[in-house]
Design a protein around this motif. Structure first.
Motif, PDB file in Angstrom:
ATOM      1  N   TYR A  91      -9.764   9.286   7.950  1.00  0.00           N
ATOM      2  CA  TYR A  91      -9.191   8.864   6.673  1.00  0.00           C
ATOM      3  C   TYR A  91     -10.286   8.700   5.619  1.00  0.00           C
ATOM      4  O   TYR A  91     -10.163   9.189   4.495  1.00  0.00           O
ATOM      5  CB  TYR A  91      -8.421   7.556   6.855  1.00  0.00           C
ATOM      6  CG  TYR A  91      -7.836   7.011   5.578  1.00  0.00           C
ATOM      7  CD1 TYR A  91      -6.671   7.551   5.042  1.00  0.00           C
ATOM      8  CD2 TYR A  91      -8.440   5.957   4.899  1.00  0.00           C
ATOM      9  CE1 TYR A  91      -6.127   7.064   3.858  1.00  0.00           C
ATOM     10  CE2 TYR A  91      -7.910   5.462   3.722  1.00  0.00           C
ATOM     11  CZ  TYR A  91      -6.750   6.012   3.203  1.00  0.00           C
ATOM     12  OH  TYR A  91      -6.220   5.528   2.035  1.00  0.00           O
ATOM     13  N   ASP A 120      -9.633  -2.228   1.799  1.00  0.00           N
ATOM     14  CA  ASP A 120      -9.546  -3.204   0.708  1.00  0.00           C
ATOM     15  C   ASP A 120     -10.021  -4.586   1.171  1.00  0.00           C
ATOM     16  O   ASP A 120     -10.688  -5.306   0.429  1.00  0.00           O
ATOM     17  CB  ASP A 120      -8.116  -3.292   0.171  1.00  0.00           C
ATOM     18  CG  ASP A 120      -7.702  -2.031  -0.580  1.00  0.00           C
ATOM     19  OD1 ASP A 120      -8.575  -1.247  -0.997  1.00  0.00           O
ATOM     20  OD2 ASP A 120      -6.475  -1.834  -0.735  1.00  0.00           O
ATOM     21  N   SER A 125      -4.977   1.793   7.003  1.00  0.00           N
ATOM     22  CA  SER A 125      -6.407   2.043   6.803  1.00  0.00           C
ATOM     23  C   SER A 125      -6.845   1.588   5.416  1.00  0.00           C
ATOM     24  O   SER A 125      -7.897   0.962   5.261  1.00  0.00           O
ATOM     25  CB  SER A 125      -6.714   3.532   6.988  1.00  0.00           C
ATOM     26  OG  SER A 125      -6.408   3.939   8.303  1.00  0.00           O
ATOM     27  N   GLN A 126      -6.028   1.893   4.413  1.00  0.00           N
ATOM     28  CA  GLN A 126      -6.368   1.490   3.048  1.00  0.00           C
ATOM     29  C   GLN A 126      -6.406  -0.034   2.925  1.00  0.00           C
ATOM     30  O   GLN A 126      -7.304  -0.591   2.296  1.00  0.00           O
ATOM     31  CB  GLN A 126      -5.373   2.075   2.049  1.00  0.00           C
ATOM     32  CG  GLN A 126      -5.744   1.803   0.611  1.00  0.00           C
ATOM     33  CD  GLN A 126      -7.090   2.407   0.242  1.00  0.00           C
ATOM     34  OE1 GLN A 126      -7.312   3.594   0.423  1.00  0.00           O
ATOM     35  NE2 GLN A 126      -7.998   1.581  -0.259  1.00  0.00           N
ATOM     36  N   SER A 164       0.868  -1.160   0.000  1.00  0.00           N
ATOM     37  CA  SER A 164       0.000   0.000   0.000  1.00  0.00           C
ATOM     38  C   SER A 164       0.910   1.216   0.000  1.00  0.00           C
ATOM     39  O   SER A 164       1.473   1.564   1.019  1.00  0.00           O
ATOM     40  CB  SER A 164      -0.902  -0.033   1.233  1.00  0.00           C
ATOM     41  OG  SER A 164      -1.820   1.015   1.194  1.00  0.00           O
ATOM     42  N   GLN A 196     -12.180   7.594  -1.406  1.00  0.00           N
ATOM     43  CA  GLN A 196     -12.653   6.546  -0.494  1.00  0.00           C
ATOM     44  C   GLN A 196     -14.174   6.426  -0.488  1.00  0.00           C
ATOM     45  O   GLN A 196     -14.722   5.600   0.228  1.00  0.00           O
ATOM     46  CB  GLN A 196     -12.151   6.802   0.936  1.00  0.00           C
ATOM     47  CG  GLN A 196     -10.658   6.879   1.073  1.00  0.00           C
ATOM     48  CD  GLN A 196      -9.936   5.702   0.459  1.00  0.00           C
ATOM     49  OE1 GLN A 196     -10.408   4.585   0.485  1.00  0.00           O
ATOM     50  NE2 GLN A 196      -8.772   5.951  -0.097  1.00  0.00           N
ATOM     51  N   TYR A 216     -15.981   3.099  -0.566  1.00  0.00           N
ATOM     52  CA  TYR A 216     -15.990   2.251   0.627  1.00  0.00           C
ATOM     53  C   TYR A 216     -17.118   2.612   1.593  1.00  0.00           C
ATOM     54  O   TYR A 216     -17.414   1.841   2.490  1.00  0.00           O
ATOM     55  CB  TYR A 216     -14.654   2.347   1.358  1.00  0.00           C
ATOM     56  CG  TYR A 216     -13.502   1.848   0.540  1.00  0.00           C
ATOM     57  CD1 TYR A 216     -13.242   0.476   0.392  1.00  0.00           C
ATOM     58  CD2 TYR A 216     -12.645   2.733  -0.108  1.00  0.00           C
ATOM     59  CE1 TYR A 216     -12.198   0.017  -0.368  1.00  0.00           C
ATOM     60  CE2 TYR A 216     -11.582   2.269  -0.867  1.00  0.00           C
ATOM     61  CZ  TYR A 216     -11.369   0.922  -0.996  1.00  0.00           C
ATOM     62  OH  TYR A 216     -10.322   0.466  -1.754  1.00  0.00           O
ATOM     63  N   GLN A 251     -10.719  11.551   2.324  1.00  0.00           N
ATOM     64  CA  GLN A 251     -10.217  11.047   1.044  1.00  0.00           C
ATOM     65  C   GLN A 251     -11.382  10.918   0.062  1.00  0.00           C
ATOM     66  O   GLN A 251     -12.175   9.987   0.178  1.00  0.00           O
ATOM     67  CB  GLN A 251      -9.550   9.672   1.228  1.00  0.00           C
ATOM     68  CG  GLN A 251      -8.478   9.616   2.281  1.00  0.00           C
ATOM     69  CD  GLN A 251      -7.215  10.301   1.835  1.00  0.00           C
ATOM     70  OE1 GLN A 251      -6.897  10.359   0.667  1.00  0.00           O
ATOM     71  NE2 GLN A 251      -6.481  10.845   2.788  1.00  0.00           N
TER      72      GLN A 251
END
Length: 129
Positions: A113, A94, A89-90, A27, A120, A123, A117
């Motif tokens: 986050y 995922d 966090s990413q 990442s 994002q 999500y 973003q």
């Protein structure tokens, strides 16, 4: 009192230092490891001088069959400000997408986050308010 604080800090340091991981993904510029058995994501940040590595950690727990709680992130002080928490966090987001999980987010950093973003937004459907 100082002894109690020192004992608690040592215990936290030992937990953070003992990172054993199962799978990994990249990442950004950090290699994020996903330790499914211990339900956490980690980034090993370097050697502490005793042969141990310090780890940044994002912890989660299952709260239902297809539901998790993203509980906390921790990055050792000397490695803060380098995007490690963002990489953790990413990787967690995922994971939600790959496994088709819903998540409650207890960790203030992960909430921030996701909110800050624009990319994002995909999500947000996986986040339980």
């Amino acid at each position: 009192m100082a002894l109690k604080i020192t004992s608690r800090l040592f215990g936290l340091t030992r937990r953070v230092v003992s990172c054993h991981t199962a799978s990994s993904s990249c990442s950004g510029r950090f290699k994020v490891q996903h330790d499914r058995q211990n339900r956490r994501f980690t980034v090993t940040t370097g050697s502490s001088g005793e042969g141990d590595s310090e780890c940044a950690v994002l912890c989660y727990r299952f709260t239902g069959q297809k539901e998790v709680d993203l509980m906390s992130t921790f990055v050792p002080e000397t490695f803060r400000g380098q995007g490690i928490a963002a990489a953790l966090s990413q990787a967690a987001l995922d994971f939600l997408l790959e496994e088709k999980l819903k998540a409650r987010v207890s960790c203030w950093y992960i909430k921030k986050y996701i909110d800050e973003q624009p990319e994002q937004q995909q999500y947000k459907d996986f986040i339980i308010s």
